[in-house]
Design an enzyme around this catalytic site. Sequence first.
Site, short mmCIF file in Angstrom:
data_model
loop_
_atom_site.label_atom_id
_atom_site.label_comp_id
_atom_site.label_asym_id
_atom_site.label_seq_id
_atom_site.Cartn_x
_atom_site.Cartn_y
_atom_site.Cartn_z
N GLU A 109 0.78 -1.23 0.00
CA GLU A 109 0.00 0.00 0.00
C GLU A 109 0.82 1.29 0.00
OE1 GLU A 109 -3.01 -0.09 3.03
OE2 GLU A 109 -3.93 -1.91 2.25
N GLU B 182 -5.25 -8.66 0.51
CA GLU B 182 -5.91 -8.39 1.79
C GLU B 182 -7.39 -8.12 1.54
OE1 GLU B 182 -4.23 -5.26 4.25
OE2 GLU B 182 -2.20 -5.90 3.75
#
Length: 461
Positions: free
Chosen positions: A168, A364
């Site tokens: 991220e 995720e």
Amino acid sequence: MPTELLSFPDDFVWGAATSAYQIEGAWNEGGKGESIWDRFCHTPGNIADGSSGDVACDHYHRWREDIALMRELGLRAYRFSISWPRALPKGYGKANQAGLDFYDRLVDGLLEAGIEPFPTLYHWDLPQRLQDEGGWFERATAEAFVEYAGVAGRCLGDRVRHWVTHNEPWATAMMGHQVGLHAPGVKDYPTALAVSHHVLLSHGWAVPELRRESPGAEVGIALSLVPLVPGSSDTARYPAYRKFDGYFNRWFLDPLYGRGYPADLVDDHVEAWRLPADGLAFIEPGDLDAIAVPTDFLGVNYYFPVLMRSEDIPGSESEPMMLLMPEDGFEYTDMHTMVYPDGLRQLLNRLHYEYHPGKMYITENAASHSDDPGTDGRVPDERRLSYLREHLAAAHRALENGVPLAGYFAWSLMDNFEWSFGYTQRFGIVWTDYDTQRRILKDSALWYRRVIAENRVRIEN
Ligand code: FCB
């Protein structure tokens, strides 16, 4: 009720994910250096419950039991992250053999249990020493990252078949340097932009390094991506959509897929932040080619969509903001994020048709719900179970649309330290008792075990 059975491809990778700072603990043991998250948590006022990852799930000492837990679940893969300051206490220079040995044993233990390791090099715990030297604002940090990738590659590259460079980059840049809710707690948008570039650059430089040290392995990056969903009272205009999409998604996807930074955003940034005309001067010749290095997969972290109601937000025409607004008719998690399973299908389809990654993994996906054990010892986390089931059904619809989705990682294997929320949010499919370090498989874990064993999801219609 008729039952629908959604079968997944035979080689579909079923996994669960964690990250070093959120589970390992042992923050100052075994020669580990200080990370920016150690420093951030030890500074009062930054974490909701005043806690830290000093001990967390004590995974550094309990990794054998945790592998046994994964085996019990039948996991085929485990995504974890390597703590950079455990491997290289200063971030560069001398490696810490004890730290490397920890990951060496972990990888061996996983392979013995028949579980594929998916290590991530950077899940936010930058060595504090590098931060003291300017952190991701400085290009030198990208150079140090390549050195670290080489060290990790030489240590594990003979056995690891899948590498994730960064987790991220949006969060590293924006949560850490624009919003300041994450370490190192900087609040300056131009800084966040330079950070985003150096993170992407470090990815681009690290990919060939990993390929050299880990021949034949797949290498990719995990992005937090959001579909934009019109709110019911929506009158949001197209330019606002584009701006938000740019801020969350295109700013990262476009350069990674060879399109450079989106011109509309570059113009906006220069204008909105009154940057000098060479305001993005941190982009040097050759950088965009480096960032666009071909990868083997795209990791997709999906939690919630962003609901667009920009007309409600003064100034939102010029400044990107995170909108997480309650909207009637939707379910919300304990973290107040919207549950919107079809967003996952929309996102995967869009990535497939617009960016054509050869392969994707959902690296995720999960919901925060704080269900505790009942008197019978069970943890009936029906809302998490239903979240996972509906998102897997959405992923299945994407597969039917031809999306090359190769696997799914639930976040998280176990409840853990949730960054600035401390221990107030539980994301695990396994319940963690932080006093005793006992772990209990929640109902969602028992359900997931069956999904993995049968390679299919049952939907009651
Ligand atoms: C993601 C992070 C992960 C975890 C989940 C809830 O953005 O990558 O570490 O905190 O959110």
